[in-house]
Structures are given as structure tokens and as C-alpha cells.
Write a protein that holds these residues in place. Structure first.
Motif, PDB file in Angstrom:
ATOM      1  N   THR A   1      18.339 -68.540  51.948  1.00  0.00           N
ATOM      2  CA  THR A   1      17.198 -68.548  52.857  1.00  0.00           C
ATOM      3  C   THR A   1      16.283 -67.377  52.506  1.00  0.00           C
ATOM      4  O   THR A   1      16.751 -66.257  52.348  1.00  0.00           O
ATOM      5  CB  THR A   1      17.671 -68.400  54.307  1.00  0.00           C
TER       6      THR A   1
ATOM      7  N   GLU B   1      12.676 -65.343  53.537  1.00  0.00           N
ATOM      8  CA  GLU B   1      11.593 -65.155  54.491  1.00  0.00           C
ATOM      9  C   GLU B   1      10.606 -64.147  53.917  1.00  0.00           C
ATOM     10  O   GLU B   1      11.015 -63.096  53.435  1.00  0.00           O
ATOM     11  CB  GLU B   1      12.149 -64.587  55.800  1.00  0.00           C
TER      12      GLU B   1
ATOM     13  N   THR C   1       5.522 -75.459  48.794  1.00  0.00           N
ATOM     14  CA  THR C   1       6.280 -76.707  48.908  1.00  0.00           C
ATOM     15  C   THR C   1       6.500 -77.412  47.585  1.00  0.00           C
ATOM     16  O   THR C   1       7.428 -78.189  47.451  1.00  0.00           O
ATOM     17  CB  THR C   1       5.558 -77.687  49.857  1.00  0.00           C
TER      18      THR C   1
ATOM     19  N   MET D   1      12.756 -77.134  53.173  1.00  0.00           N
ATOM     20  CA  MET D   1      12.724 -76.710  54.578  1.00  0.00           C
ATOM     21  C   MET D   1      11.728 -75.580  54.798  1.00  0.00           C
ATOM     22  O   MET D   1      12.057 -74.536  55.362  1.00  0.00           O
ATOM     23  CB  MET D   1      14.117 -76.288  55.053  1.00  0.00           C
TER      24      MET D   1
ATOM     25  N   GLU E   1       8.961 -73.510  56.513  1.00  0.00           N
ATOM     26  CA  GLU E   1       8.361 -73.349  57.845  1.00  0.00           C
ATOM     27  C   GLU E   1       7.331 -72.238  57.751  1.00  0.00           C
ATOM     28  O   GLU E   1       7.636 -71.154  57.281  1.00  0.00           O
ATOM     29  CB  GLU E   1       9.420 -72.910  58.866  1.00  0.00           C
TER      30      GLU E   1
ATOM     31  N   GLN F   1       4.690 -69.745  59.854  1.00  0.00           N
ATOM     32  CA  GLN F   1       4.282 -69.245  61.173  1.00  0.00           C
ATOM     33  C   GLN F   1       3.285 -68.131  60.941  1.00  0.00           C
ATOM     34  O   GLN F   1       3.668 -67.025  60.567  1.00  0.00           O
ATOM     35  CB  GLN F   1       5.495 -68.680  61.910  1.00  0.00           C
TER      36      GLN F   1
ATOM     37  N   VAL G   1       6.408 -67.044  56.111  1.00  0.00           N
ATOM     38  CA  VAL G   1       6.966 -68.308  55.645  1.00  0.00           C
ATOM     39  C   VAL G   1       8.487 -68.159  55.534  1.00  0.00           C
ATOM     40  O   VAL G   1       8.992 -67.087  55.225  1.00  0.00           O
ATOM     41  CB  VAL G   1       6.335 -68.739  54.305  1.00  0.00           C
ATOM     42  N   ARG G   2       9.155 -69.246  55.889  1.00  0.00           N
ATOM     43  CA  ARG G   2      10.605 -69.245  55.712  1.00  0.00           C
ATOM     44  C   ARG G   2      10.964 -70.532  54.972  1.00  0.00           C
ATOM     45  O   ARG G   2      10.432 -71.600  55.278  1.00  0.00           O
ATOM     46  CB  ARG G   2      11.296 -69.240  57.068  1.00  0.00           C
ATOM     47  N   CYS G   3      11.804 -70.395  53.953  1.00  0.00           N
ATOM     48  CA  CYS G   3      12.200 -71.601  53.221  1.00  0.00           C
ATOM     49  C   CYS G   3      13.582 -71.421  52.623  1.00  0.00           C
ATOM     50  O   CYS G   3      14.164 -70.349  52.693  1.00  0.00           O
ATOM     51  CB  CYS G   3      11.180 -71.911  52.122  1.00  0.00           C
TER      52      CYS G   3
ATOM     53  N   SER H   1      18.575 -83.488  59.094  1.00  0.00           N
ATOM     54  CA  SER H   1      17.572 -82.705  59.797  1.00  0.00           C
ATOM     55  C   SER H   1      17.520 -83.097  61.263  1.00  0.00           C
ATOM     56  O   SER H   1      17.123 -84.214  61.585  1.00  0.00           O
ATOM     57  CB  SER H   1      16.220 -82.940  59.140  1.00  0.00           C
TER      58      SER H   1
ATOM     59  N   THR I   1      15.599 -81.982  63.605  1.00  0.00           N
ATOM     60  CA  THR I   1      14.247 -82.143  64.158  1.00  0.00           C
ATOM     61  C   THR I   1      13.740 -83.540  63.924  1.00  0.00           C
ATOM     62  O   THR I   1      13.150 -84.155  64.804  1.00  0.00           O
ATOM     63  CB  THR I   1      13.294 -81.118  63.521  1.00  0.00           C
TER      64      THR I   1
END
Ligand SMILES: Nc1ncnc2c1ncn2[C@@H]1O[C@H](COP(=O)(O)OP(=O)(O)OP(=O)(O)O)[C@@H](O)[C@H]1O
Ligand SMILES: [Mg+2]
Lengths: 550, 305
Positions: B225, B227, B238, B245, B247, B249, B253-255, B293, B295
Motif C-alpha cells: 500500500t 500513500e 491508474t 485500488m 483512491e 482525496q 493518493v492511496r493505491c 471489492s 464497495t
């Protein structure tokens, strides 16, 4: 847009709200209507066959007069199934042959259904889910009663429809009004005991306990009715027992609707009490609750079979007590019953040829009832075994070093012993009763007759065990199906000349009418062997399948 | 090599058209604690009930210490104890009577340990089963299984309904069992429990073992992971190989990255990253990636309404 959307939600909530107030009634009604209508059809067909059989077998007044001479004043028979009023007519005979029998079967159905739908559902934890909604405890009980009421009504409707249909036949000649009144009388047994079962469900801590309470009430009311009908000066006792009230309705002969007053009264009292008690007790508890802690280990059996015996002890004792009580009662009127049988010249000559006394002839009829009771023991033993599996209690045992065959083998042993002991007890009790009446009956022949009536029960048990292993979810259908088939074929078979093989296949028919006729031990041995082989095959097959829950 | 405590060979189970287990090969060695994880309906309970001989396999077989779970059920059961997530006991028996009965049927009970266990779990054995709360009922089944000191413990969500204190007591029991050389198969939804107790972990999904190994092995196999916080706009990551994954904000960024992290670092370096954090996935993230996933599923369920 927004308001429209929220209106929609509101409307939906309102609908859920209303439906949650009726969901228990609907669920209960759906199940009980299905089964009630089914039994109504069985009842109707039974009525139809009796009426048609009589109309075709006894065509002339002379033939009918013989029947009247034989049965009209026979207190023994009257004690068993009620007095034979006007049996010289098709409606009179039909009422006599059907009313008591169907009222009792209906009552048993009522007890099983009401305890299952109320207490059974509660025990299974399903009511909890519904009760967290909009429903109060009282409301739930009211709804369940309504649902059960619908089931009783369904039974009435299908009985009435078939009776009215067959009544239109010119040979039978039962008017529509008469048919409806008759069906209502028959259904009264079911309806009263639906109410009794519901009240017992509130009083006890489990469904089984509730069913035993209600059965005891049915037993007492049958016994009282029997005494009232046995020709003594206790005829007024008919007015204190539900089964007596049904008899007092006198459908198809000389109707007395006044007897509906106590019937309706009983149902109302039971229903009101049920609703009130439901509001007062805890979910899952009974009014007659027992201790919740036990400070020492009781001397319980510490093996699975012993435990099974221990857990079903109250049911088995209840069966034993009822069998003994009926044996004594039936036996104690053997002499008068027999005397009247032998007062009929035609029957006397038949029995003389066979070399049996009138009392023995009477007892052989009485023992047929025991046979049905023992078959119920068989049915319940199979049902209890299945329940141990479906509830998951069996899992606890089978994950131990304890094999499936030991479990089922133990269950079979328990069932066989219960049935055989029940048969012997029936013999001894009837003999004791008969001796107290100074009838000349031989103990050994009565023991033999007792074993003889246990054989059909063994057959039902054997097939029940087999069904348990190959179609576990249909066990009750199979065992009750066999019971109804054996019973109906036997009774119907007496009147109509139906296909030979159907008769031969019925276990009750195979059973000789002991002690009046000599017992056919070879046939009995063959039937018992078939039963044990079937059960044994069941044990073999049981190791091949998954354990199945509900 | 000694015989494994539990071994399955292409174990398959179909319920009608539902394929609950599709050819499972699992091994639990002597003295080993193996965890079994998986989403609802993955087949954990099916596996365990097959091991116990309560279900009959459609194909393949299962062995407990080399004994076939179908043909040598009784012998196999002398060496195992089982705890279901919820048991239906005999409601009218008291706790003590239940233990007495189950102990007798099993045949071997460590009496002293039983006393210890009752004490440790604070169980009131004088109460009838009917009067016990769910957690207390669960403690009763736990005591019944643990008191036998069986060589293999098969536990299916054994701590369901237990409070955190009792959860601790349970962990102590498993540690004790391990010290004595007992083997354990533990199915659970409590990841911290599995992480704390198990030597190896298997992940079951739709009846298949999708992953099996120690925590360390699984971490290596899986994604890292990452960040990162940026001064300005977040770059588009991406399309970079191995990244998933993502994200975003604000400026963070988190991936997750599988395989080489280099291409990602090159993009970051050219964009002016002010903070960079990378760590191995937690067990939870690891499993969420395997469970699918969540979500997406929630979104689907919403649309279904
Ligand atoms: N008796 C049965 N009949 C039909 N299908 C079943 C039966 N038992 C289990 N299944 C199916 O098999 C699959 C696996 O079920 P299983 O109970 O093994 O899941 P699980 O991993 O234990 O789930 P959970 O975490 O919810 O306990 C599910 O799809 C379930 O619907
Ligand atoms: Mg499960």
C-alpha cells in the motif's frame, strides 16, 4: 420530485406497517388452511365411502333391520363410537359410522396443528423475528388464533362440499343443509381442540409438553363420553365432555343445535384465556415454568440411548397411561358388550363356530382402537428421531466417537420396545378390565391379541425409519400417510368390496381380529420381518447421506 | 514424515447445483494451528462438516490422522473435538449434565482441565441450557470440546458471541493446546484472532482455496500500500502497470502496487511529492482484496433496491 419520492416511501412504510400486523395471521392461516383442507378432503371421502358402501350393501329394509338388531342397543359398540341411532337409514348410519371417528381424528389434528403453529414456531425462534415488529404478544396470539380458525374453517368447507356432493345421490339422500350441519359437527372436534391446543401452548414450556397436556384433555373427554355411552345411568356425563357435545348435536338424525352452545362457549373461553396468558408471560417461557438451575448432576443416563429414553419419558408414560386406561375401560364393559353381540343370532353362530365367547368377540373390536394408538406411538417415535437430527442435537453426538448406526440402531430398539410393550400392556389392561367384569377371558390369549395389534405399528415404524434415511424431510408425510391408509382401508374395507390387493397391502387388514379369531402368527412374523428389514436397510442407507436440518 | 492431522484430497461437495467446495486440498500438520478465512458462503462450514463426516463428499476424501472421515468415522472422532459457531444442545439439561454426557460419549476427559476451563470462562454449570445466554451457551460447547484434550481441534467460528475478555480466555486455550502439540483448524471472521493464533492461513472463496501460507508469505505475495501527498495536483497513476485500488482525496493518493514499485516512483518524483508512505498491507486489506471489492457490492445492492 422530492415530495413525490418521499410520498412513495411513506406509502410503502404504511403498507409494511399494516402487513406486519397481519403477518402472523397470514402465515398461520396459509399453513393451516392447506393442511386443514387436505384433511377435510380425507374426511369427505371417508364419509362418501361409508354412505355409498351402506347404500349399496344394504339395499333392502330387511337387510338394514338386521344391522339395527345387531347394533342399535349394543352398549359396547356404543361406548366405542357412540350410540347407533337410526342406522336403518343411510344418513343415520353415515353419521354413526363417521361422526365420532372423524371428530377424534379432527381433535388430534387440532392439537398437533395448534401446538406446532404457536408453541412450535416460538420454540424454533421464528416468532421473535415477527414480534420485534409492530406486534404485541397479545396481538400475535390473536393473529395465530385467527389463522388457526381459518384452518378449521377450511376443514369444515371441504368436508361439507364432499358430503353435500355425495348427498345429492338418490341412493344416499342427504340434503345440503344436513350436510353442512354434519360437516360443522365433525369440524367442531378440530375447532375445539385447536383452541385447547392454543391454550396449552401458553401454559407449557415446550411444544411437546403442550401437546401432551392437550392430548390428556382429549383422553379424558373420550373416556367420559365412553362412560356416558356405555348404557349406565351416567348418560348426563355426555354434557360435560367436548366429544359428548358433538354427539349431542345428532347430525343427520335428530339435530339438536343447542349443543353448539357449550362448543362455542368452550372455544371463546379458550381463545380469551390464550390471548390473556400470551400477554402475561415471557416469550419462550410457560406459565407452568420449571426451575432454571439444577445444583447437582441428576442421575441421568449418560449414553445417547438412555438420554433419548429420558427425554421422551413423559410422552411414553402418557401413552402407557392412556393405553392402560382405555384397556381397563374397554375391558370392564366387555361382558355387556359381548352379550349384545352374541344376542344377534347370526353373529352368535359365527362365534360359536370359532369357539370364542361374546366378550372376546367384543374385545377384538376394542383392540383395533389400541392398534391405532400404537401406530401413533410409532409415528411419534420416528418424528422424535427426525427432530433430533433437524434441530442439530444429533450433531453433538455424531462428532463424538459414536456412529450413525449406533444412534439409529438405538432409536429403532427404543421404538420397537415401546411398541411391543404397548401391545402387551394393551392386552394386560384389557384382560384386567374384563376380569373385573367377570368375563371369561384368557390372559395368554389377551397377551397374544395385544402383540397382534402391535404388528401394524411395527410396520409403520419400519417404513418410517426407512423414510427417515432416504427422505428425511418427508418423514411425517410417509408415516401419517401409512396410518391413514391402513386405518381407512381397514374401516372402509369392512363395508365395500374394494380391490383385493389394496386390502392385502393394509397392515391392519392383515391383522386377524384377535382374540375372536385365531392369530395368524406366520403373517405377523412376515410383517414384523418386513418392518425390521426395512428399518435395517434404513440404518445402512443412513450412513450414505448428509445430515439435514429443517 | 508423520501423518498430517488433517488432510483433504480433491475434496468436492455439491448441494444440488450449488458447488460448495471445488476440489480442495488442505493439510494441517501435527501441532500446527491453521486458520481458515473466507466470505460468507465460501464453504468453510461445509469443509468442516465434511471433515467430521456429517456431510458425505461428492468426490475426493478427507482424512484425520490418515483415517478416512467417512469409513473410519468413529476411530477418527476419538482423536478430535469440535466446536460449532452455534450448537443446539438439550434445553432441559444443565451445563454440568451436558458436559457429563458429552464427556461420557467422547470417552476421555481431563477432569482437572475441565475445572480450570469452567473457572476460566466463568461458566455457571448449574443453569439449564435453556436459561443460558448465547455467549454462555458458546462457552459451554467450548469447554465440552477443550476438556477432552483431543489431538485435533476443529473450530468453526468458536468465539461467536463471546465478549472480549472471554475471547482472551479462548486465545489462551489455543496457545495451551499448541504447546501440548495439539493441532487446530480454526475458521473465523475475526481477523485479529486468526492473525494472533495461526501459523498458517488459508483463504477460501467460492469453494476454492485461493491462498494458503504464513502471514509473511502472504504479505510478500500481495500488494504494497502506497500513500503519497503532493504539492499540487495529483498525477494520474491508474495507467501504471501493477497499480490498483486508487483512491484520491484532495492532494493525497492511496493505491496498491503489485510487482515493481519503480514506475510509480518515477511518476511521483516528476510531480513533486512532499510525503510518501508505503507499508505492507494489514491482514484486513489483504483479505478485502481477496473477498472482492466490498464497495462495488454495496453499490450493486443499492441499485437493486
Ligand atoms: N445444506 C445445504 N444445502 C444447500 N446448500 C448449502 C447447504 N449448506 C451449505 N450450502 C451452500 O454451500 C455454500 C457454502 O456454505 P458454507 O456454510 O460452507 O459457508 P461458510 O463459509 O461457512 O459461510 P459463513 O461464513 O456464512 O459461515 C453456500 O453457498 C451455501 O449456500
Ligand atoms: Mg459457516
Amino acid at each position: 420530485m422530492l415530495t413525490e419520492g418521499s410520498n412513495l416511501t411513506l406509502r410503502r412504510e404504511a403498507r409494511i406497517d399494516r402487513s406486519s400486523r397481519t403477518v402472523i395471521a397470514l402465515l398461520t392461516a396459509r399453513k393451516s388452511i392447506r393442511v386443514g383442507a387436505g384433511w377435510g378432503v380425507v374426511f369427505g371421502l371417508y364419509v362418501a365411502t361409508q354412505a355409498l358402501a351402506y347404500a349399496t350393501s344394504y339395499k333392502t329394509p330387511a337387510a338394514r333391520q338386521i344391522l339395527v338388531d345387531e347394533f342399535a342397543h349394543n352398549t359396547g359398540i356404543s361406548a366405542l363410537v357412540g350410540p347407533a341411532n337410526q342406522i336403518g337409514t343411510v344418513p343415520g348410519y353415515t353419521a354413526w359410522k363417521c361422526l365420532a371417528v372423524l371428530a377424534i381424528i379432527g381433535a388430534v389434528w387440532g392439537i398437533l396443528t395448534s401446538t406446532k403453529m404457536t408453541r412450535g414456531e416460538e420454540d424454533a425462534g421464528r416468532w421473535e423475528l415477527l414480534l420485534v415488529g409492530q406486534v404485541t404478544r397479545r396481538g400475535a396470539a390473536q393473529q395465530a388464533l385467527l389463522g388457526l380458525c381459518a384452518g378449521g374453517f377450511a376443514l369444515f368447507v371441504s368436508t361439507a362440499l364432499i358430503t353435500a356432493a355425495v348427498g345429492r345421490s338418490s341412493k344416499v339422500g342427504i340434503g345440503t343443509g344436513g350436510a353442512i350441519y354434519f360437516a360443522l359437527s365433525v369440524a367442531s372436534g378440530a375447532i375445539m381442540f385447536l383452541a385447547v391446543g392454543s391454550l396449552c401452548s401458553q401454559l407449557s414450556t415446550s411444544r411437546r409438553q403442550a401437546a401432551s397436556f392437550a392430548s390428556a384433555i382429549l383422553g379424558v373427554s373420550y373416556a367420559l363420553r365412553m362412560i356416558a355411552d356405555s348404557g349406565s345411568n351416567l348418560a348426563w356425563l355426555r354434557w360435560v365432555t367436548p366429544l359428548g357435545w358433538i354427539e349431542e348435536l345428532q347430525p343427520l338424525t335428530s339435530p339438536r343445535p343447542i349443543a353448539f352452545v357449550p362448543i362455542v362457549g368452550l372455544v371463546i373461553v379458550m381463545a380469551v384465556a390464550t390471548v390473556n396468558l400470551a400477554g402475561r408471560r415471557d416469550l419462550g417461557a410457560g406459565i407452568l415454568a420449571d426451575r432454571s438451575t439444577i445444583s447437582s448432576i441428576r442421575q441421568l443416563p449418560s449414553n445417547p440411548l438412555g438420554l433419548a429414553l429420558y427425554l421422551s419419558r413423559s410422552a411414553l408414560i402418557a401413552w402407557a397411561v392412556s393405553i392402560a386406561a382405555y384397556g381397563l375401560l374397554l375391558g370392564s364393559i366387555a361382558k355387556s358388550g359381548g352379550k349384545i353381540i352374541t344376542s344377534s343370532p347370526s353373529l352368535r353362530s359365527v362365534f360359536a363356530r370359532l369357539g370364542v365367547s361374546g366378550a372376546e368377540a367384543y374385545l377384538s373390536v376394542a383392540l383395533l382402537i389400541m392398534s391405532v394408538a400404537l401406530t401413533f406411538v410409532a409415528v411419534s417415535q420416528v418424528a422424535v428421531a427426525r427432530k433430533e437430527e433437524s434441530r442439530g442435537q444429533l450433531d453433538n453426538l455424531l462428532v463424538q466417537p459414536f456412529s450413525r448406526s449406533s444412534w439409529l440402531g438405538g432409536r429403532i430398539a427404543l421404538g420397537v420396545v415401546a411398541i411391543v410393550m404397548g401391545g402387551l400392556l394393551a392386552g394386560i389392561a384389557t384382560w384386567t378390565g374384563a376380569v373385573s367384569d367377570h368375563a371369561h377371558v384368557n390372559l395368554l390369549s389377551m397377551l397374544g391379541a395385544g402383540l397382534n395389534v402391535a404388528v401394524p405399528a411395527l410396520v409403520v415404524f419400519g417404513f418410517g425409519v426407512f423414510a427417515l434415511t432416504i427422505a428425511p424431510r418427508y418423514v411425517n408425510v410417509v408415516t401419517y400417510g401409512l396410518l391413514v391408509w391402513f386405518f381407512l382401508v381397514e374401516i372402509v374395507g369392512g363395508g365395500v368390496r374394494i380391490n383385493h390387493w389394496i386390502l392385502d397391502l393394509s397392515a391392519f387388514h392383515q391383522m386377524a381380529a384377535a382374540p375372536a379369531t385365531p392369530i395368524d402368527w406366520t403373517t405377523n412374523a412376515i410383517m414384523a420381518a418386513i418392518a425390521m428389514l426395512t428399518a435395517g436397510l434404513g440404518v445402512k442407507l443412513f450412513t450414505l447421506r448428509d445430515l439435514k436440518g429443517e | 514424515m508423520t501423518t498430517p492431522a488433517i488432510e483433504t484430497f480433491d475434496l468436492r461437495k455439491d448441494f444440488g447445483s450449488t458447488r460448495a467446495l471445488r476440489g480442495l486440498n488442505l493439510q494441517v500438520n501435527e501441532g500446527e494451528v491453521v486458520g481458515c478465512l473466507g466470505p460468507n458462503g465460501a464453504g468453510k462450514t461445509t469443509l468442516i462438516r465434511l471433515l467430521l463426516g456429517l456431510l458425505i463428499p461428492t468426490a475426493g476424501r478427507a482424512e484425520i490422522f490418515g483415517m478416512d472421515s467417512r469409513r473410519q468415522t468413529v476411530q477418527a472422532h476419538r482423536r478430535l473435538a469440535y466446536v460449532p459457531g452455534e450448537a443446539s444442545l438439550w434445553p432441559t439439561l444443565s451445563g454440568a449434565e451436558t458436559l457429563h454426557l458429552l464427556g461420557r460419549v467422547h470417552g476421555h476427559v481431563d477432569e482437572d482441565y475441565r475445572v480450570t476451563l469452567i473457572d476460566r470462562f466463568g461458566l455457571d454449570v448449574t443453569k439449564r441450557v435453556r436459561a443460558l445466554s448465547k455467549g454462555n451457551r458458546q462457552k459451554l460447547i467450548l469447554v465440552a470440546a477443550l476438556m477432552t484434550r483431543a489431538d485435533v481441534l476443529i473450530l468453526d467460528e468458536p468465539t461467536s458471541g463471546l465478549d472480549p475478555l472471554m475471547e482472551q480466555a479462548f486465545r489462551l486455550c489455543v496457545h495451551e493446546a499448541k504447546e501440548r502439540g495439539q493441532s487446530v483448524l480454526l475458521s473465523s471472521h475475526i481477523l485479529s484472532e486468526v492473525e494472533a493464533l495461526c501459523d498458517r492461513i488459508g483463504i477460501l472463496r467460492s469453494g476454492e482455496l485461493v491462498e494458503m501460507g504464513t502471514m509473511t508469505q502472504m504479505r510478500h505475495l500481495s500488494a504494497l500500500t502506497v500513500e503519497a501527498t503532493f504539492e499540487g495536483n495529483v498525477p494520474d497513476v491508474t495507467r501504471i502497470a501493477g497499480v490498483s485500488m486508487v483512491e484520491v482525496q484532495g492532494s493525497r493518493v492511496r493505491c496498491q502496487v503489485r510487482g515493481s514499485i519503480e514506475p510509480l516512483l518515477q511518476v511521483f518524483a516528476s510531480t513533486g511529492v512532499i510525503e510518501l508512505l508505503s507499508r505492507e498491507p494489514s491482514l484486513e486489506e489483504l483479505f478485502l482484496s481477496h473477498y472482492g471489492s466490498p464497495t462495488a457490492e454495496v453499490a450493486n445492492a443499492d441499485r437493486g433496491q
